[in-house]
Design a protein around this motif. Structure first.
Motif, PDB file in Angstrom:
ATOM      1  N   GLY A 133       0.776  -1.231   0.000  1.00 41.97           N
ATOM      2  CA  GLY A 133       0.000   0.000   0.000  1.00 41.97           C
ATOM      3  C   GLY A 133       0.804   1.276   0.000  1.00 41.97           C
ATOM      4  O   GLY A 133       0.291   2.343   0.385  1.00 41.97           O
ATOM      5  N   GLU A 134       2.055   1.210  -0.455  1.00 43.27           N
ATOM      6  CA  GLU A 134       2.894   2.415  -0.481  1.00 43.27           C
ATOM      7  C   GLU A 134       2.513   3.328  -1.637  1.00 43.27           C
ATOM      8  O   GLU A 134       1.975   2.888  -2.652  1.00 43.27           O
ATOM      9  N   TRP A 135       2.780   4.624  -1.488  1.00 39.52           N
ATOM     10  CA  TRP A 135       2.625   5.581  -2.572  1.00 39.52           C
ATOM     11  C   TRP A 135       3.705   6.655  -2.414  1.00 39.52           C
ATOM     12  O   TRP A 135       4.277   6.815  -1.338  1.00 39.52           O
ATOM     13  N   VAL A 136       3.958   7.391  -3.469  1.00 38.56           N
ATOM     14  CA  VAL A 136       4.941   8.477  -3.430  1.00 38.56           C
ATOM     15  C   VAL A 136       4.309   9.784  -3.894  1.00 38.56           C
ATOM     16  O   VAL A 136       4.437  10.811  -3.234  1.00 38.56           O
ATOM     17  N   ILE A 137       3.635   9.769  -5.034  1.00 38.89           N
ATOM     18  CA  ILE A 137       3.016  10.982  -5.576  1.00 38.89           C
ATOM     19  C   ILE A 137       1.597  11.083  -5.039  1.00 38.89           C
ATOM     20  O   ILE A 137       0.717  10.296  -5.378  1.00 38.89           O
ATOM     21  N   GLY A 138       1.383  12.065  -4.180  1.00 45.29           N
ATOM     22  CA  GLY A 138       0.070  12.256  -3.572  1.00 45.29           C
ATOM     23  C   GLY A 138       0.081  13.550  -2.788  1.00 45.29           C
ATOM     24  O   GLY A 138       0.621  14.562  -3.238  1.00 45.29           O
ATOM     25  N   GLY A 139      -0.523  13.530  -1.606  1.00 41.20           N
ATOM     26  CA  GLY A 139      -0.507  14.709  -0.756  1.00 41.20           C
ATOM     27  C   GLY A 139       0.859  14.911  -0.131  1.00 41.20           C
ATOM     28  O   GLY A 139       1.812  14.174  -0.379  1.00 41.20           O
ATOM     29  N   ILE A 140       0.953  15.932   0.727  1.00 39.65           N
ATOM     30  CA  ILE A 140       2.231  16.236   1.366  1.00 39.65           C
ATOM     31  C   ILE A 140       2.273  15.593   2.746  1.00 39.65           C
ATOM     32  O   ILE A 140       1.343  15.695   3.539  1.00 39.65           O
ATOM     33  N   GLU A 141       3.340  14.880   2.996  1.00 41.12           N
ATOM     34  CA  GLU A 141       3.660  14.352   4.313  1.00 41.12           C
ATOM     35  C   GLU A 141       5.163  14.158   4.377  1.00 41.12           C
ATOM     36  O   GLU A 141       5.882  14.459   3.421  1.00 41.12           O
ATOM     37  N   ALA A 142       5.668  13.642   5.481  1.00 40.05           N
ATOM     38  CA  ALA A 142       7.115  13.625   5.708  1.00 40.05           C
ATOM     39  C   ALA A 142       7.877  12.806   4.677  1.00 40.05           C
ATOM     40  O   ALA A 142       9.004  13.154   4.309  1.00 40.05           O
ATOM     41  N   LYS A 143       7.287  11.718   4.188  1.00 42.25           N
ATOM     42  CA  LYS A 143       8.043  10.870   3.272  1.00 42.25           C
ATOM     43  C   LYS A 143       8.205  11.495   1.882  1.00 42.25           C
ATOM     44  O   LYS A 143       9.074  11.061   1.124  1.00 42.25           O
ATOM     45  N   VAL A 144       7.396  12.484   1.532  1.00 40.47           N
ATOM     46  CA  VAL A 144       7.477  13.071   0.194  1.00 40.47           C
ATOM     47  C   VAL A 144       8.815  13.789  -0.017  1.00 40.47           C
ATOM     48  O   VAL A 144       9.541  13.485  -0.978  1.00 40.47           O
ATOM     49  N   ILE A 200      -2.276  -0.868  11.955  1.00 40.61           N
ATOM     50  CA  ILE A 200      -1.551  -0.673  10.699  1.00 40.61           C
ATOM     51  C   ILE A 200      -1.194  -2.017  10.056  1.00 40.61           C
ATOM     52  O   ILE A 200      -0.239  -2.110   9.295  1.00 40.61           O
ATOM     53  N   SER A 201      -1.918  -3.050  10.358  1.00 37.08           N
ATOM     54  CA  SER A 201      -1.566  -4.381   9.837  1.00 37.08           C
ATOM     55  C   SER A 201      -1.579  -4.421   8.310  1.00 37.08           C
ATOM     56  O   SER A 201      -0.826  -5.176   7.692  1.00 37.08           O
ATOM     57  N   HIS A 202      -2.416  -3.594   7.675  1.00 38.25           N
ATOM     58  CA  HIS A 202      -2.510  -3.613   6.215  1.00 38.25           C
ATOM     59  C   HIS A 202      -1.240  -3.111   5.536  1.00 38.25           C
ATOM     60  O   HIS A 202      -1.045  -3.344   4.351  1.00 38.25           O
ATOM     61  N   HIS A 203      -0.372  -2.409   6.281  1.00 42.20           N
ATOM     62  CA  HIS A 203       0.922  -1.977   5.749  1.00 42.20           C
ATOM     63  C   HIS A 203       2.084  -2.828   6.265  1.00 42.20           C
ATOM     64  O   HIS A 203       3.152  -2.834   5.647  1.00 42.20           O
ATOM     65  N   LEU A 204       1.883  -3.514   7.385  1.00 38.34           N
ATOM     66  CA  LEU A 204       3.006  -4.112   8.093  1.00 38.34           C
ATOM     67  C   LEU A 204       3.038  -5.629   8.080  1.00 38.34           C
ATOM     68  O   LEU A 204       4.119  -6.222   8.041  1.00 38.34           O
ATOM     69  N   MET A 205       1.896  -6.280   8.161  1.00 36.37           N
ATOM     70  CA  MET A 205       1.850  -7.728   8.356  1.00 36.37           C
ATOM     71  C   MET A 205       1.672  -8.468   7.035  1.00 36.37           C
ATOM     72  O   MET A 205       0.638  -8.310   6.380  1.00 36.37           O
ATOM     73  N   ALA A 240       5.776  -7.924  16.782  1.00 42.20           N
ATOM     74  CA  ALA A 240       5.080  -6.634  16.737  1.00 42.20           C
ATOM     75  C   ALA A 240       6.073  -5.481  16.736  1.00 42.20           C
ATOM     76  O   ALA A 240       5.906  -4.500  16.000  1.00 42.20           O
ATOM     77  N   LYS A 241       7.127  -5.588  17.544  1.00 46.05           N
ATOM     78  CA  LYS A 241       8.123  -4.523  17.585  1.00 46.05           C
ATOM     79  C   LYS A 241       8.875  -4.417  16.264  1.00 46.05           C
ATOM     80  O   LYS A 241       9.152  -3.322  15.765  1.00 46.05           O
ATOM     81  N   LEU A 242       9.212  -5.560  15.681  1.00 50.05           N
ATOM     82  CA  LEU A 242       9.965  -5.546  14.429  1.00 50.05           C
ATOM     83  C   LEU A 242       9.108  -5.099  13.248  1.00 50.05           C
ATOM     84  O   LEU A 242       9.591  -4.387  12.353  1.00 50.05           O
ATOM     85  N   LEU A 243       7.855  -5.502  13.234  1.00 58.63           N
ATOM     86  CA  LEU A 243       6.989  -5.155  12.105  1.00 58.63           C
ATOM     87  C   LEU A 243       6.743  -3.657  12.000  1.00 58.63           C
ATOM     88  O   LEU A 243       6.398  -3.158  10.926  1.00 58.63           O
ATOM     89  N   ARG A 244       6.933  -2.935  13.080  1.00 59.03           N
ATOM     90  CA  ARG A 244       6.693  -1.491  13.061  1.00 59.03           C
ATOM     91  C   ARG A 244       7.668  -0.743  12.158  1.00 59.03           C
ATOM     92  O   ARG A 244       7.487   0.443  11.905  1.00 59.03           O
ATOM     93  N   TYR A 245       8.694  -1.424  11.662  1.00 56.14           N
ATOM     94  CA  TYR A 245       9.712  -0.744  10.872  1.00 56.14           C
ATOM     95  C   TYR A 245       9.386  -0.678   9.383  1.00 56.14           C
ATOM     96  O   TYR A 245      10.256  -0.299   8.584  1.00 56.14           O
ATOM     97  N   TYR A 246       8.184  -1.021   8.992  1.00 59.77           N
ATOM     98  CA  TYR A 246       7.746  -0.837   7.592  1.00 59.77           C
ATOM     99  C   TYR A 246       8.768  -1.418   6.602  1.00 59.77           C
ATOM    100  O   TYR A 246       9.326  -0.710   5.762  1.00 59.77           O
ATOM    101  N   TRP A 247       8.960  -2.716   6.670  1.00 57.91           N
ATOM    102  CA  TRP A 247       9.971  -3.373   5.857  1.00 57.91           C
ATOM    103  C   TRP A 247       9.702  -3.262   4.356  1.00 57.91           C
ATOM    104  O   TRP A 247      10.620  -3.393   3.542  1.00 57.91           O
ATOM    105  N   PHE A 248       8.458  -3.021   3.967  1.00 59.62           N
ATOM    106  CA  PHE A 248       8.095  -3.042   2.551  1.00 59.62           C
ATOM    107  C   PHE A 248       7.954  -1.650   1.953  1.00 59.62           C
ATOM    108  O   PHE A 248       7.614  -1.496   0.779  1.00 59.62           O
ATOM    109  N   ARG A 249       8.194  -0.630   2.767  1.00 58.82           N
ATOM    110  CA  ARG A 249       7.937   0.740   2.321  1.00 58.82           C
ATOM    111  C   ARG A 249       8.799   1.122   1.121  1.00 58.82           C
ATOM    112  O   ARG A 249       8.293   1.557   0.089  1.00 58.82           O
ATOM    113  N   VAL A 250      10.108   0.983   1.232  1.00 57.41           N
ATOM    114  CA  VAL A 250      10.984   1.461   0.170  1.00 57.41           C
ATOM    115  C   VAL A 250      10.908   0.550  -1.053  1.00 57.41           C
ATOM    116  O   VAL A 250      10.980   1.024  -2.191  1.00 57.41           O
TER     117      VAL A 250
END
Length: 525
Positions: free
Chosen positions: A131-142, A247-252, A317-327
């Protein structure tokens, strides 16, 4: 390319981003980030809101982009932030495309960069895994991704000292986006530099790596502070709430739909097929693939972590919080697009396939852009995107949006600034429009352990699962308790869900025709 040509290229890219993601604010995460940013600069604003007043994770973003909220409206802040963020990404992508084409011995043109951008956008939207995105609204990852693009361009040129600086700056805005980029770059360094003769090998540990670490501190320190001082048991419980409940839909990995795996697998297959057969082998391509392999390796570790919950749920749970699939969600499509449109410049049987892929990407991005334009409401109030109603008539959505604005405007105009509301479960923009606090909100989940646990307690208390779609209690004792503990005087309800027969005093609207979708009731004393 001349400066004028570079400026034109960036302008075209920003125009493309606007067509694709130029929805009215707030986008899904803008109501989350800019509300927090406004409270950062103005702590008395929504001071009684659990989320807004909780610990701040993205301090550099709040202190820079959030400063706009002190001078202009949240919507105007969002538009200015988008233009800045999109321009930074456009500059980074333009630089990357120029460098990659030059290092690959190919001519560069505006069409090349535009094609890469189209392919990248389509690949992210239709090929992501988590569920990652790059082009969208403004937030810290942009802005963070903008710096990452500059870093990839220097990595391709083997300018490792500058790579660490760019990725460190990215981590300053978003610690995970920049941090995982650093890890992937270290993998790429190991792949490409370890066999180099000692006299020409670029060292890994240099003062520039240290400088990158210093630049990352605005992102690292707040993230560490949010975890400090918490009881180990509370810390584990908060991680479970975040990773398994919210946030399971992004992490698990177990929560990802099978279709997500299938489409991402197709993207990975295309990546390696292009790398092995379709494009000219150059040092630039090898370095790009080395970094992409590092990104994929991070996601692979995340997959392994996904097997831990049955045997070590707290650790998982602690490890999954690091968003392994984001990049990987963002970079795999970018690498595919770069390699595919490099192939389009070269003779051979794969050239037509590259042009066909470009045509498909254009169709997909056009379809997504038109679909957003037709909706006519901001994504953050789109009932289909919020998962509340999958097939809502567009006219009904627009009417519901109009009524939501009306009830928020009533709250803003008719109550003190320190008022607290109970709001409908499915909304996430009350603070954005009403500038008033709320007891709890599904979207606005805090980051620090104590606030996160309190958020879950409130959420399950206010919206118990056993209520189903009713989502409001008419038990006077419960409502009086809410009023006493949270200082909440008013309850906003979705009339489509609860109807018009609540045994409470309605204070808005005066007549049912004034607002057919929302109503405000006074809590019992």
């Amino acid at each position: 390319m001349s400066r004028a040509q570079v400026a034109l290229e960036m302008l075209v890219l920003v125009g493309l981003f606007f067509v694709y993601a130029g929805d009215a604010p707030p986008m899904v995460n803008e109501a989350h980030y800019l509300v927090k940013a406004k409270n950062f600069w103005q702590p008395e604003w929504c001071a009684n809101d659990l989320f807004a007043a909780s610990g701040k994770a993205h301090v550099l973003f709040y202190s820079t982009f959030g400063y706009l909220t002190q001078w202009v409206s949240l919507s105007t802040s969002a538009w200015i932030g988008r233009v800045i963020g999109w321009t930074l990404i456009a500059a980074g992508l333009s630089c990357l495309c120029r460098v990659f084409s030059r290092e690959s011995g190919l001519p560069h043109s505006l069409m090349y960069t535009w094609a890469v951008a189209i392919g990248w956008i389509a690949g992210i939207e239709y090929g992501n895994l988590a569920g990652e995105w790059v082009i969208g609204g403004i937030e810290a990852k942009v802005p963070a991704y903008g710096f990452v693009l500059f870093g990839i361009a220097d990595l391709i040129q083997r300018r490792w000292n500058r790579v660490w600086v760019w990725f460190g700056a990215a981590a300053g805005f978003h610690v995970l986006t920049g941090g995982w980029s650093v890890v992937a770059a270290m993998v790429a360094w190991w792949i490409t530099e370890r066999n180099q003769p000692a006299n020409i090998r670029c060292p890994l540990v240099t003062r520039w790596l240290v400088l990158g670490g210093v630049l990352s501190l605005p992102g690292v320190i707040p993230a560490v502070q949010l975890s400090m001082g918490a009881d180990p048991q509370d810390s584990a419980a908060a991680a479970s709430v975040y990773s398994y409940f919210r946030i399971s839909h992004h992490l698990m990995p177990a929560a990802f739909d099978f279709w997500w795996y299938l489409r991402h697998a197709c993207l990975l297959f295309l990546l390696f097929a292009l790398a092995l057969t379709a494009t000219k082998d150059t040092p630039a391509k090898r370095r790009l693939m080395a970094w992409t392999i590092g990104v994929i390796a991070i996601a692979a570790v995340g997959m392994l972590v996904g097997f831990l919950p049955p045997v070590a749920p707290d650790l998982a749970a602690k490890l999954l919080r690091y968003y392994w699939f984001r990049v990987s969600d963002a970079i795999v499509p970018l690498s595919v697009s770069l390699l595919a449109f490099q192939t389009a410049y070269q003779p051979g049987k794969f050239r037509r396939l590259a042009f066909a892929g470009f045509a498909v990407a254009v169709i997909l991005v056009t379809y997504s852009s038109i679909a957003r334009m037709r909706t006519g409401v901001p994504p953050s109030v789109n009932e289909r995107l919020l998962g509340r109603v999958l097939h809502t008539d567009l006219d009904r959505q627009r009417i519901a949006y109009r009524d939501w604005l009306r009830v928020c405007q009533w709250a803003k105009a008719s109550t003190p600034e320190d008022e607290v509301f109970l709001t409908p479960r499915h909304q996430q923009t009350f603070k954005w429009y009403a500038h008033r606090a709320e007891v709890v909100n599904w979207k606005d989940v805090p980051q620090d352990a104590a606030s996160l646990l309190e958020w879950k307690r409130r959420f399950l208390e206010v919206y118990p699962p056993e209520w189903g779609t009713v989502r409001v209690s008419i038990n006077y004792r419960i409502l009086r308790d809410f009023r006493d503990r949270y200082g909440v005087r008013f309850l906003i309800v979705d009339r489509k869900v609860v109807g018009d027969n609540l045994p409470l005093i309605r204070v808005y609207p005066r007549t049912s025709t004034d607002n057919e979708n929302y109503a405000v009731y006074e809590m019992p004393r």
